[in-house]
Design a protein around this motif. Sequence first.
Motif, PDB file in Angstrom:
ATOM      1  N   GLU A  66      18.194  -6.133  10.785  1.00  0.00           N
ATOM      2  CA  GLU A  66      16.793  -6.348  10.478  1.00  0.00           C
ATOM      3  C   GLU A  66      15.958  -5.224  11.065  1.00  0.00           C
ATOM      4  OE1 GLU A  66      15.496 -10.175  11.714  1.00  0.00           O
ATOM      5  OE2 GLU A  66      16.985 -11.258  10.524  1.00  0.00           O
ATOM      6  N   MET A  67      15.067  -4.692  10.265  1.00  0.00           N
ATOM      7  CA  MET A  67      14.150  -3.673  10.745  1.00  0.00           C
ATOM      8  C   MET A  67      12.885  -3.742   9.903  1.00  0.00           C
ATOM      9  SD  MET A  67      15.998  -0.224   9.291  1.00  0.00           S
ATOM     10  CE  MET A  67      17.634  -0.743   9.807  1.00  0.00           C
ATOM     11  N   LYS A  68      11.784  -3.289  10.479  1.00  0.00           N
ATOM     12  CA  LYS A  68      10.516  -3.321   9.777  1.00  0.00           C
ATOM     13  C   LYS A  68      10.491  -2.253   8.690  1.00  0.00           C
ATOM     14  CE  LYS A  68       7.899  -5.151  13.682  1.00  0.00           C
ATOM     15  NZ  LYS A  68       6.777  -4.921  14.625  1.00  0.00           N
ATOM     16  N   LEU A  69       9.883  -2.604   7.572  1.00  0.00           N
ATOM     17  CA  LEU A  69       9.750  -1.659   6.471  1.00  0.00           C
ATOM     18  C   LEU A  69       8.515  -0.802   6.708  1.00  0.00           C
ATOM     19  CD1 LEU A  69      10.575  -0.552   3.744  1.00  0.00           C
ATOM     20  CD2 LEU A  69       9.323  -2.433   2.657  1.00  0.00           C
ATOM     21  N   ASN A  70       8.735   0.474   6.971  1.00  0.00           N
ATOM     22  CA  ASN A  70       7.649   1.436   7.124  1.00  0.00           C
ATOM     23  C   ASN A  70       8.223   2.839   6.974  1.00  0.00           C
ATOM     24  OD1 ASN A  70       8.718   2.198   9.740  1.00  0.00           O
ATOM     25  ND2 ASN A  70       7.678   0.409  10.597  1.00  0.00           N
ATOM     26  N   ASN A  71       7.350   3.834   6.975  1.00  0.00           N
ATOM     27  CA  ASN A  71       7.804   5.217   6.781  1.00  0.00           C
ATOM     28  C   ASN A  71       8.825   5.645   7.825  1.00  0.00           C
ATOM     29  OD1 ASN A  71       6.308   5.859   4.467  1.00  0.00           O
ATOM     30  ND2 ASN A  71       4.492   6.382   5.663  1.00  0.00           N
ATOM     31  N   ASN A  72       8.625   5.230   9.058  1.00  0.00           N
ATOM     32  CA  ASN A  72       9.504   5.666  10.140  1.00  0.00           C
ATOM     33  C   ASN A  72      10.936   5.163  10.001  1.00  0.00           C
ATOM     34  OD1 ASN A  72       7.422   7.060  11.420  1.00  0.00           O
ATOM     35  ND2 ASN A  72       6.817   5.290  12.646  1.00  0.00           N
ATOM     36  N   ASN A  73      11.120   4.031   9.318  1.00  0.00           N
ATOM     37  CA  ASN A  73      12.460   3.440   9.218  1.00  0.00           C
ATOM     38  C   ASN A  73      13.178   3.748   7.910  1.00  0.00           C
ATOM     39  OD1 ASN A  73      12.487   2.241  11.758  1.00  0.00           O
ATOM     40  ND2 ASN A  73      11.483   0.384  11.030  1.00  0.00           N
ATOM     41  N   LEU A  74      12.561   4.529   7.024  1.00  0.00           N
ATOM     42  CA  LEU A  74      13.194   4.803   5.731  1.00  0.00           C
ATOM     43  C   LEU A  74      14.552   5.474   5.882  1.00  0.00           C
ATOM     44  CD1 LEU A  74      10.258   5.965   3.408  1.00  0.00           C
ATOM     45  CD2 LEU A  74      11.520   3.807   3.352  1.00  0.00           C
ATOM     46  N   SER A  75      14.678   6.357   6.848  1.00  0.00           N
ATOM     47  CA  SER A  75      15.951   7.056   7.035  1.00  0.00           C
ATOM     48  C   SER A  75      17.073   6.096   7.431  1.00  0.00           C
ATOM     49  CB  SER A  75      15.803   8.161   8.095  1.00  0.00           C
ATOM     50  OG  SER A  75      15.419   7.613   9.347  1.00  0.00           O
ATOM     51  N   LYS A  76      16.732   4.985   8.085  1.00  0.00           N
ATOM     52  CA  LYS A  76      17.728   3.984   8.462  1.00  0.00           C
ATOM     53  C   LYS A  76      17.999   3.018   7.303  1.00  0.00           C
ATOM     54  CE  LYS A  76      15.964   4.100  13.211  1.00  0.00           C
ATOM     55  NZ  LYS A  76      15.275   3.310  14.261  1.00  0.00           N
ATOM     56  N   ILE A  77      16.946   2.690   6.576  1.00  0.00           N
ATOM     57  CA  ILE A  77      17.074   1.715   5.487  1.00  0.00           C
ATOM     58  C   ILE A  77      17.892   2.272   4.322  1.00  0.00           C
ATOM     59  CG2 ILE A  77      15.759   0.392   3.772  1.00  0.00           C
ATOM     60  CD1 ILE A  77      13.483   0.261   5.826  1.00  0.00           C
ATOM     61  N   LYS A  78      17.837   3.599   4.121  1.00  0.00           N
ATOM     62  CA  LYS A  78      18.477   4.200   2.942  1.00  0.00           C
ATOM     63  C   LYS A  78      19.992   4.026   2.921  1.00  0.00           C
ATOM     64  CE  LYS A  78      18.984   8.961   4.665  1.00  0.00           C
ATOM     65  NZ  LYS A  78      18.578  10.362   4.433  1.00  0.00           N
ATOM     66  N   SER A  79      20.597   3.687   4.055  1.00  0.00           N
ATOM     67  CA  SER A  79      22.040   3.449   4.061  1.00  0.00           C
ATOM     68  C   SER A  79      22.382   2.054   3.528  1.00  0.00           C
ATOM     69  CB  SER A  79      22.599   3.605   5.482  1.00  0.00           C
ATOM     70  OG  SER A  79      22.024   2.664   6.370  1.00  0.00           O
ATOM     71  N   HIS A  80      21.349   1.244   3.289  1.00  0.00           N
ATOM     72  CA  HIS A  80      21.555  -0.122   2.799  1.00  0.00           C
ATOM     73  C   HIS A  80      21.046  -0.316   1.374  1.00  0.00           C
ATOM     74  CE1 HIS A  80      22.709  -1.294   6.873  1.00  0.00           C
ATOM     75  NE2 HIS A  80      21.648  -0.631   7.302  1.00  0.00           N
ATOM     76  N   ILE A  81      19.857   0.197   1.071  1.00  0.00           N
ATOM     77  CA  ILE A  81      19.301   0.102  -0.278  1.00  0.00           C
ATOM     78  C   ILE A  81      18.568   1.403  -0.603  1.00  0.00           C
ATOM     79  CG2 ILE A  81      19.059  -2.420  -0.205  1.00  0.00           C
ATOM     80  CD1 ILE A  81      16.077  -2.035   0.272  1.00  0.00           C
ATOM     81  N   PRO A  82      18.365   1.708  -1.900  1.00  0.00           N
ATOM     82  CA  PRO A  82      17.666   2.943  -2.276  1.00  0.00           C
ATOM     83  C   PRO A  82      16.229   2.964  -1.753  1.00  0.00           C
ATOM     84  CG  PRO A  82      18.851   2.038  -4.149  1.00  0.00           C
ATOM     85  CD  PRO A  82      18.882   0.990  -3.077  1.00  0.00           C
ATOM     86  N   VAL A  83      15.790   4.129  -1.312  1.00  0.00           N
ATOM     87  CA  VAL A  83      14.429   4.332  -0.822  1.00  0.00           C
ATOM     88  C   VAL A  83      13.840   5.551  -1.520  1.00  0.00           C
ATOM     89  CG1 VAL A  83      15.040   3.349   1.428  1.00  0.00           C
ATOM     90  CG2 VAL A  83      15.134   5.822   1.097  1.00  0.00           C
ATOM     91  N   PRO A  84      12.536   5.782  -1.404  1.00  0.00           N
ATOM     92  CA  PRO A  84      11.941   6.971  -2.028  1.00  0.00           C
ATOM     93  C   PRO A  84      12.619   8.258  -1.548  1.00  0.00           C
ATOM     94  CG  PRO A  84      10.224   5.458  -1.330  1.00  0.00           C
ATOM     95  CD  PRO A  84      11.510   4.932  -0.770  1.00  0.00           C
ATOM     96  N   THR A  85      12.954   9.133  -2.498  1.00  0.00           N
ATOM     97  CA  THR A  85      13.550  10.420  -2.150  1.00  0.00           C
ATOM     98  C   THR A  85      12.489  11.512  -2.072  1.00  0.00           C
ATOM     99  OG1 THR A  85      14.008  10.852  -4.493  1.00  0.00           O
ATOM    100  CG2 THR A  85      15.769   9.827  -3.186  1.00  0.00           C
ATOM    101  N   TYR A  86      11.279  11.207  -2.490  1.00  0.00           N
ATOM    102  CA  TYR A  86      10.197  12.179  -2.475  1.00  0.00           C
ATOM    103  C   TYR A  86       9.441  12.124  -1.146  1.00  0.00           C
ATOM    104  CZ  TYR A  86       8.128   7.795  -4.203  1.00  0.00           C
ATOM    105  OH  TYR A  86       7.785   6.481  -4.373  1.00  0.00           O
ATOM    106  N   ASP A  87       8.765  13.210  -0.845  1.00  0.00           N
ATOM    107  CA  ASP A  87       7.987  13.300   0.389  1.00  0.00           C
ATOM    108  C   ASP A  87       6.638  12.626   0.160  1.00  0.00           C
ATOM    109  OD1 ASP A  87       6.687  13.914   2.724  1.00  0.00           O
ATOM    110  OD2 ASP A  87       6.951  16.081   2.582  1.00  0.00           O
ATOM    111  N   ARG A  88       6.459  11.463   0.721  1.00  0.00           N
ATOM    112  CA  ARG A  88       5.234  10.707   0.494  1.00  0.00           C
ATOM    113  C   ARG A  88       4.012  11.402   1.094  1.00  0.00           C
ATOM    114  NH1 ARG A  88       4.766   5.385   2.284  1.00  0.00           N
ATOM    115  NH2 ARG A  88       3.826   4.691   0.328  1.00  0.00           N
ATOM    116  N   LYS A  89       4.228  12.268   2.070  1.00  0.00           N
ATOM    117  CA  LYS A  89       3.117  12.991   2.685  1.00  0.00           C
ATOM    118  C   LYS A  89       2.487  13.992   1.711  1.00  0.00           C
ATOM    119  CE  LYS A  89       5.046  12.678   7.359  1.00  0.00           C
ATOM    120  NZ  LYS A  89       5.591  13.445   8.502  1.00  0.00           N
TER     121      LYS A  89
END
Length: 199
Positions: A66-89
């Motif tokens: 379990e982890m919070k969904l936010n920009n900082n955790n995307l790199s961890k979440i991507k090993s479980h489900i697809p996340v944005p590959t584009y630079d949101r900044k």
Amino acid sequence: QDTIGSGDAFLAAYLSKFLEGELPEKCLQIASATGAYVATQSGGTPEFTEDQIWKLTKNSLSKRIEMKLNNNNLSKIKSHIPVPTYDRKQLKTGIVHIGVGGFHRSHQAYYIHQLLQKGGAKDWAICGVGLREADRNMANVLTKQDGLYTLVTQYPNGKAESEVIGSIMEYLLAVDDPQLVIDKMAHPDTKIVTLTITE
């Protein structure tokens, strides 16, 4: 796995703990664990103890991540489900959308996300707008999650796929600052204003 009898086991465990005077939350915990235990057994379920039930529950919980969904955790979440590959900044808001409900998030925001995944539409990110006090919960959730949310697609065959969507970059609540919303709609970067009407 054999789920036959797991429903009966759930009910029996709940009633048993309830009659012992346990709180409803505790009754649900042991009932859920009992039903899950029975589902792991094939055929008739041998006699088991409450300690075995709790051991199974703890083992299952220890495997959950379990982890919070936010920009900082995307790199961890991507090993479980697809996340944005584009630079949101690098995104700029080009759409102001009024009414960020389930329909918008599963259609328009998803389509923009798909374009962003292909390297285009970087100046077409979305600013969501809530008009009512009832939209405050959506504002709070999306703000905490940096505009990110998880879209679950369910197929007729029962298959389900989850994906983190990143096309919503801002969320404004009109009841707090109507002028801020007006200014956003009139901003030179805003190309279109869209809305969802479901009533």
